[in-house]
Design an enzyme around this catalytic site. Structure first.
Site, PDB file in Angstrom:
ATOM      1  N   ASP A   1      -6.672  -6.802   4.157  1.00 51.08           N
ATOM      2  CA  ASP A   1      -7.770  -6.175   3.405  1.00 51.08           C
ATOM      3  C   ASP A   1      -8.657  -7.268   2.803  1.00 51.08           C
ATOM      4  O   ASP A   1      -9.881  -7.229   2.931  1.00 51.08           O
ATOM      5  CB  ASP A   1      -7.173  -5.297   2.300  1.00 51.08           C
ATOM      6  CG  ASP A   1      -8.236  -4.618   1.461  1.00 51.08           C
ATOM      7  OD1 ASP A   1      -9.217  -4.125   2.050  1.00 51.08           O
ATOM      8  OD2 ASP A   1      -8.097  -4.587   0.222  1.00 51.08           O
TER       9      ASP A   1
ATOM     10  N   TYR B   1       0.822  -1.216   0.000  1.00 52.14           N
ATOM     11  CA  TYR B   1       0.000   0.000   0.000  1.00 52.14           C
ATOM     12  C   TYR B   1       0.853   1.261   0.000  1.00 52.14           C
ATOM     13  O   TYR B   1       0.492   2.260  -0.618  1.00 52.14           O
ATOM     14  CB  TYR B   1      -0.896   0.038   1.247  1.00 52.14           C
ATOM     15  CG  TYR B   1      -2.224  -0.644   1.087  1.00 52.14           C
ATOM     16  CD1 TYR B   1      -2.311  -2.017   0.911  1.00 52.14           C
ATOM     17  CD2 TYR B   1      -3.404   0.085   1.131  1.00 52.14           C
ATOM     18  CE1 TYR B   1      -3.531  -2.646   0.788  1.00 52.14           C
ATOM     19  CE2 TYR B   1      -4.634  -0.527   1.000  1.00 52.14           C
ATOM     20  CZ  TYR B   1      -4.698  -1.893   0.839  1.00 52.14           C
ATOM     21  OH  TYR B   1      -5.909  -2.507   0.706  1.00 52.14           O
TER      22      TYR B   1
ATOM     23  N   LYS C   1       3.029 -15.077   3.276  1.00 57.18           N
ATOM     24  CA  LYS C   1       3.320 -15.872   2.079  1.00 57.18           C
ATOM     25  C   LYS C   1       4.826 -16.106   2.083  1.00 57.18           C
ATOM     26  O   LYS C   1       5.549 -15.758   1.139  1.00 57.18           O
ATOM     27  CB  LYS C   1       2.823 -15.108   0.835  1.00 57.18           C
ATOM     28  CG  LYS C   1       2.885 -15.900  -0.455  1.00 57.18           C
ATOM     29  CD  LYS C   1       1.864 -17.021  -0.553  1.00 57.18           C
ATOM     30  CE  LYS C   1       2.085 -17.833  -1.818  1.00 57.18           C
ATOM     31  NZ  LYS C   1       1.287 -19.067  -1.867  1.00 57.18           N
TER      32      LYS C   1
ATOM     33  N   ASP D   1     -12.662  -8.832   4.318  1.00 56.77           N
ATOM     34  CA  ASP D   1     -13.898  -8.849   3.517  1.00 56.77           C
ATOM     35  C   ASP D   1     -14.452 -10.270   3.443  1.00 56.77           C
ATOM     36  O   ASP D   1     -15.660 -10.500   3.536  1.00 56.77           O
ATOM     37  CB  ASP D   1     -13.634  -8.361   2.082  1.00 56.77           C
ATOM     38  CG  ASP D   1     -13.836  -6.862   1.915  1.00 56.77           C
ATOM     39  OD1 ASP D   1     -13.601  -6.136   2.889  1.00 56.77           O
ATOM     40  OD2 ASP D   1     -14.214  -6.429   0.810  1.00 56.77           O
TER      41      ASP D   1
ATOM     42  N   ASP E   1      -2.911 -18.198   1.079  1.00 56.14           N
ATOM     43  CA  ASP E   1      -3.845 -18.960   0.236  1.00 56.14           C
ATOM     44  C   ASP E   1      -4.569 -20.022   1.065  1.00 56.14           C
ATOM     45  O   ASP E   1      -5.784 -20.191   0.975  1.00 56.14           O
ATOM     46  CB  ASP E   1      -3.121 -19.572  -0.983  1.00 56.14           C
ATOM     47  CG  ASP E   1      -1.821 -20.281  -0.638  1.00 56.14           C
ATOM     48  OD1 ASP E   1      -1.346 -20.151   0.507  1.00 56.14           O
ATOM     49  OD2 ASP E   1      -1.278 -20.984  -1.522  1.00 56.14           O
TER      50      ASP E   1
HETATM   51  C1  IPM Z   1     -10.620  -0.995   3.521  1.00 57.73           C
HETATM   52  C2  IPM Z   1     -10.754  -0.443   2.126  1.00 57.73           C
HETATM   53  C3  IPM Z   1      -9.566   0.470   1.840  1.00 57.73           C
HETATM   54  C4  IPM Z   1      -8.313  -0.385   1.902  1.00 57.73           C
HETATM   55  C5  IPM Z   1      -9.656   1.256   0.522  1.00 57.73           C
HETATM   56  C6  IPM Z   1     -10.903   2.105   0.461  1.00 57.73           C
HETATM   57  C7  IPM Z   1      -8.439   2.094   0.272  1.00 57.73           C
HETATM   58  O1  IPM Z   1     -10.862  -1.471   1.211  1.00 57.73           O
HETATM   59  O2  IPM Z   1     -10.568  -0.202   4.487  1.00 57.73           O
HETATM   60  O3  IPM Z   1     -10.609  -2.218   3.669  1.00 57.73           O
HETATM   61  O4  IPM Z   1      -7.933  -0.997   0.886  1.00 57.73           O
HETATM   62  O5  IPM Z   1      -7.705  -0.447   2.966  1.00 57.73           O
HETATM   63 MG    MG Z   2     -11.087  -3.379   2.071  1.00 53.89          MG
END
Ligand code: IPM
Ligand code: MG
Length: 355
Positions: free
Chosen positions: A241, A136, A185, A245, A217
């Site tokens: 990240d 990042y 990884k 999710d 993975d």
């Molecule tokens: C998160 C989001 C952010 C990230 C984006 C919006 C930059 O996906 O907070 O998970 O990638 O960290």
């Molecule tokens: Mg995210």
């Protein structure tokens, strides 16, 4: 006590409005609220997604409640003007290196999980994601190559960066079930090799925590195969990240998922932090009253706990939310028809019933 509120773009303002109603209901006469612009709306008003005034406001506050940033109208802007730069800039400018993303199932919600109910029932994990390093924030750019234009992003971790987030992870595991899975990884990446070796070193300070390692993975597979095996998942910025999710789909909806981003700055009341739902700006449903405000309300609970020393009120909010989630007031993300403000009303009623 000073709280900076940055609603941002898309559904950010509507979900944050519900969190502020909850805050008002709890009644903190000593609390001052400030509002600042971030993201696409800040770019429109000030020509920058993260104006200096916004950074200054965050620095002067005890905590930040953040909605979401992102707007498809800004997709063609150069990267430094895109809304996402607001959250990335705040994380780095404020030194918020530790991102806590809890993912726990709710009784009564198993039917909404992407997993079989008996597997979904076991999920109760915390992703501790490093937030200031990795690909990042590494050097990046575009260059010519034999294959045409080439985009590149440098991925790196140094020992100091890994050490401080590892301590956060181990301390979190001590307060939970005493298990920590470090995800990397290391079979391919040098940054992951340093990550793993450093985590092993830090583990010596925490003999009461059981440490294991998983390649990312495999971790992605294990989270959907049997999420109940995880307590704390410690990982880097990019892997965290993605995995956070993924974990949210196992719970039932990303509309329920809160997060805390913290650094080292101590305030009079706790540790300074920025709190945000992890769902993002969801421009497709913005302004329609369809967003679930629970992630924002739970982010407020985390804020009260970690930054304002208000464990009692944080617990009250979480109990009220659990009641609502188990009941029949459900938003579109959970197969229901309740609007954003109806879900907010239900949380307020559950809070009132409790006191
Ligand atoms: C998160 C989001 C952010 C990230 C984006 C919006 C930059 O996906 O907070 O998970 O990638 O960290
Ligand atoms: Mg995210």
């Amino acid at each position: 006590m000073k709280l900076a509120i940055f609603p941002g773009d898309g559904i950010g303002p509507e979900v944050i409005a519900e969190a502020v109603r909850v805050l008002d209901a709890l009644f903190f006469p000593q609390l001052t609220l400030w509002e600042g612009d971030v993201g696409g709306i800040a770019y429109k008003r000030h020509g920058h997604p993260l104006p200096t005034e916004t950074i200054e406001m965050a620095c002067a506050a005890d905590a930040v409640l953040f909605g979401a940033v992102g707007n498809p109208e800004c997709d063609d802007l150069p990267r430094e003007h895109r809304p996402e730069q607001a959250i990335l800039g705040l994380r780095s400018e404020l030194g918020l290196f530790a991102n806590l993303r809890p993912a726990a199932g709710y009784p009564g919600l198993e039917d909404m999980s992407s997993l079989k109910p008996e597997i979904a029932r076991g999920i109760d994990l915390l992703v501790v994601r490093e937030l200031n390093g990795d690909v990042y924030f590494g050097d990046k750019g575009e260059r010519a190559s034999d294959g045409g234009r080439e985009g590149w992003d440098a991925m790196s971790y140094n020992e100091a960066e890994v050490r401080r987030i590892a301590h956060t992870g181990f301390r979190a595991a001590q307060k939970r079930r005493g298990r920590l899975t470090s995800v990397d990884k290391a079979n391919v990446l040098e940054s992951s090799r340093i990550w793993r070796e450093t985590v092993v070193e830090v583990a010596k300070d925490y003999p009461d925590v059981t440490l294991d390692h998983m390649y990312v993975d495999n971790a992605a597979m294990q989270i959907v195969r049997s999420p109940g095996q995880f307590d704390v998942i410690l990982t880097g910025n990019l892997f965290g990240d993605i995995l956070s999710d993924q974990a949210s789909a196992c719970v039932g909806s990303i509309g329920l998922m809160a997060s805390a981003s913290m650094g080292e700055r101590q305030t009079e009341y706790g540790t300074f932090g920025l709190y945000e739902p992890i769902h993002g700006s969801a421009p497709d449903i913005a302004g329609q009253g369809k967003a679930n405000p629970i992630a924002a309300i739970l982010s407020l609970a985390m804020l009260l706990r970690h930054s304002l020393g208000r464990e009692g009120e944080a617990g009250r909010i979480e109990r009220a939310v659990a009641k609502v989630v188990a009941g029949d007031v459900r938003g579109a993300d959970l197969g229901g028809t309740a609007s954003t403000s109806q879900i907010g009303d239900a949380v307020l009623n559950a809070l009132a019933a409790e006191s």
